[in-house]
Design a protein around this motif. Structure first.
Motif, short mmCIF file in Angstrom:
data_model
loop_
_atom_site.label_atom_id
_atom_site.label_comp_id
_atom_site.label_asym_id
_atom_site.label_seq_id
_atom_site.Cartn_x
_atom_site.Cartn_y
_atom_site.Cartn_z
N PRO A 35 6.12 3.19 -9.80
CA PRO A 35 5.41 4.38 -10.28
C PRO A 35 3.96 4.45 -9.84
N ASN A 36 3.41 3.28 -9.45
CA ASN A 36 1.98 3.22 -9.13
C ASN A 36 1.72 2.93 -7.65
N THR A 37 2.70 3.28 -6.81
CA THR A 37 2.57 3.02 -5.37
C THR A 37 2.72 4.35 -4.63
N PHE A 38 2.06 4.47 -3.49
CA PHE A 38 2.14 5.67 -2.66
C PHE A 38 3.53 5.70 -2.01
N VAL A 39 4.36 6.65 -2.44
CA VAL A 39 5.76 6.72 -1.98
C VAL A 39 5.94 7.91 -1.02
N ILE A 40 6.60 7.64 0.10
CA ILE A 40 6.83 8.67 1.12
C ILE A 40 8.33 8.92 1.26
N GLY A 41 8.73 10.17 1.12
CA GLY A 41 10.15 10.54 1.28
C GLY A 41 10.40 10.93 2.73
N ASP A 42 11.51 10.44 3.27
CA ASP A 42 11.82 10.68 4.68
C ASP A 42 12.76 11.88 4.78
N MET A 43 12.35 12.91 5.52
CA MET A 43 13.18 14.11 5.60
C MET A 43 14.37 13.87 6.53
N ASP A 49 0.82 -1.21 0.00
CA ASP A 49 0.00 0.00 0.00
C ASP A 49 0.86 1.27 0.00
N MET A 50 1.95 1.24 0.77
CA MET A 50 2.83 2.42 0.90
C MET A 50 4.27 1.96 0.90
N VAL A 51 5.15 2.82 0.39
CA VAL A 51 6.60 2.55 0.48
C VAL A 51 7.26 3.78 1.09
#
Ligand code: KIV
Length: 293
Positions: free
Chosen positions: A85-93, A47-49
């Protein structure tokens, strides 16, 4: 759901995650730092990466996350976006990309969106980062909070240790959790707390609460890819379940390769290209007639 149907699912959004929480559907969440792992996450229907700054330890061989830079995190995020490309990607600050001021937090969050096309960013801390979260959300970007064991401030916490184990400490965490929701965070990650605390926070918030080492009651679970696949060997936190032993498999393969090379059993005939018909004989004749000088 069939594998085929899963592949064609549209990319999930923050609204889907809210809906999943309401329906009691668990959210699946893994870290990835590179193209192959990101694409395996997408194929498996994650669901999320999270492009975690745990890359510091898992990929860069550093003892902690503090040295990671914005440029490094942006590059990992770009690579993960290409793989999923089709997955909810979260960048870690990374450390000091948001602590200094609300303005620098907005600018650095913006870089993740502009340069790496992430869907959200994550930052560590509760009440002390409320003004940064508000600013980033006002800038139109989705923010995941992160409380409990926050690796960037592990020095202040006395190391990588469980949090919220006393009633007073757990109360502080609930205040942080509520502050993040109120500031506009779309989700909260809670790390290394007892399951009772994970449950209280999950029940208290309307936004999804993801857990890593926070028990079974949270709205979803995160693991670090190097831990769950068994190839990060420096240490293994209590909350890790190993779904594979890739470290052992890889080492075994490398040893077998070395053995084959040393004994001349690799490459075999089937690994070799063939010269075109008659060309070998022609080459031999040329070498006899006019040896290269
Ligand atoms: O960087 C990361 O992977 C994280 C997890 C430890 C939660 O923030």
């Amino acid at each position: 759901m069939t594998k085929e149907a899963e592949k064609q699912m549209p990319k999930k959004t923050v609204l889907d995650f809210m809906e999943m929480k309401k329906k009691g559907e668990k959210i699946t969440f893994l870290t990835a730092y590179d193209f192959p792992m990101a694409s395996f996450c997408e194929k498996a229907g994650m669901d999320m990466v999270l492009v975690g700054d745990s890359a510091a330890m898992v990929v860069h061989g550093l003892p902690g996350t503090v040295p990671m830079t914005m440029d490094q995190m942006i590059q990992h995020s770009q690579i993960v976006r290409r793989g999923a490309p089709n997955t909810f990607v979260i960048g870690d600050m990374p450390f000091l990309s948001y602590q200094v001021s609300r303005e620098s937090a907005i600018e650095n969050a913006g870089r993740f969106f502009k340069e790496a096309s992430v869907d959200a960013i994550k930052l560590e801390g509760g009440r002390r980062v409320v003004k940064q979260i508000e600013g980033i959300v006002e800038g139109g970007m989705s923010v995941m909070g992160h409380i409990g064991l926050t690796p960037q401030s592990s020095g202040q916490l006395g190391g990588f240790r469980a949090q919220g184990r006393t009633a007073e400490a757990a109360m502080e965490l609930t205040k942080d959790a509520l502050a993040i929701e109120k500031a506009g965070g779309f989700a909260l990650l809670v790390e290394a707390v007892p399951p009772e605390v994970g449950k209280i926070i999950t029940d208290m918030l309307r936004i999804p609460v993801l857990g890593i080492g926070a028990g079974v009651h949270t709205d979803g679970q995160l693991l670090i890819v190097g831990d769950m696949l068994g190839y990060f060997e420096a240490f293994t936190p209590k909350f890790v379940k190993k779904y594979a032993e890739l470290g052992l498999t890889i080492e075994k393969a490398f040893r077998a390769f070395s053995e084959d090379v040393r004994t001349g059993t690799f490459p075999e005939e089937k690994h070799c290209y063939r010269m075109l018909e008659g060309e070998h004989e022609k080459l031999q004749a040329l070498l006899r007639e006019a040896p290269p000088q």
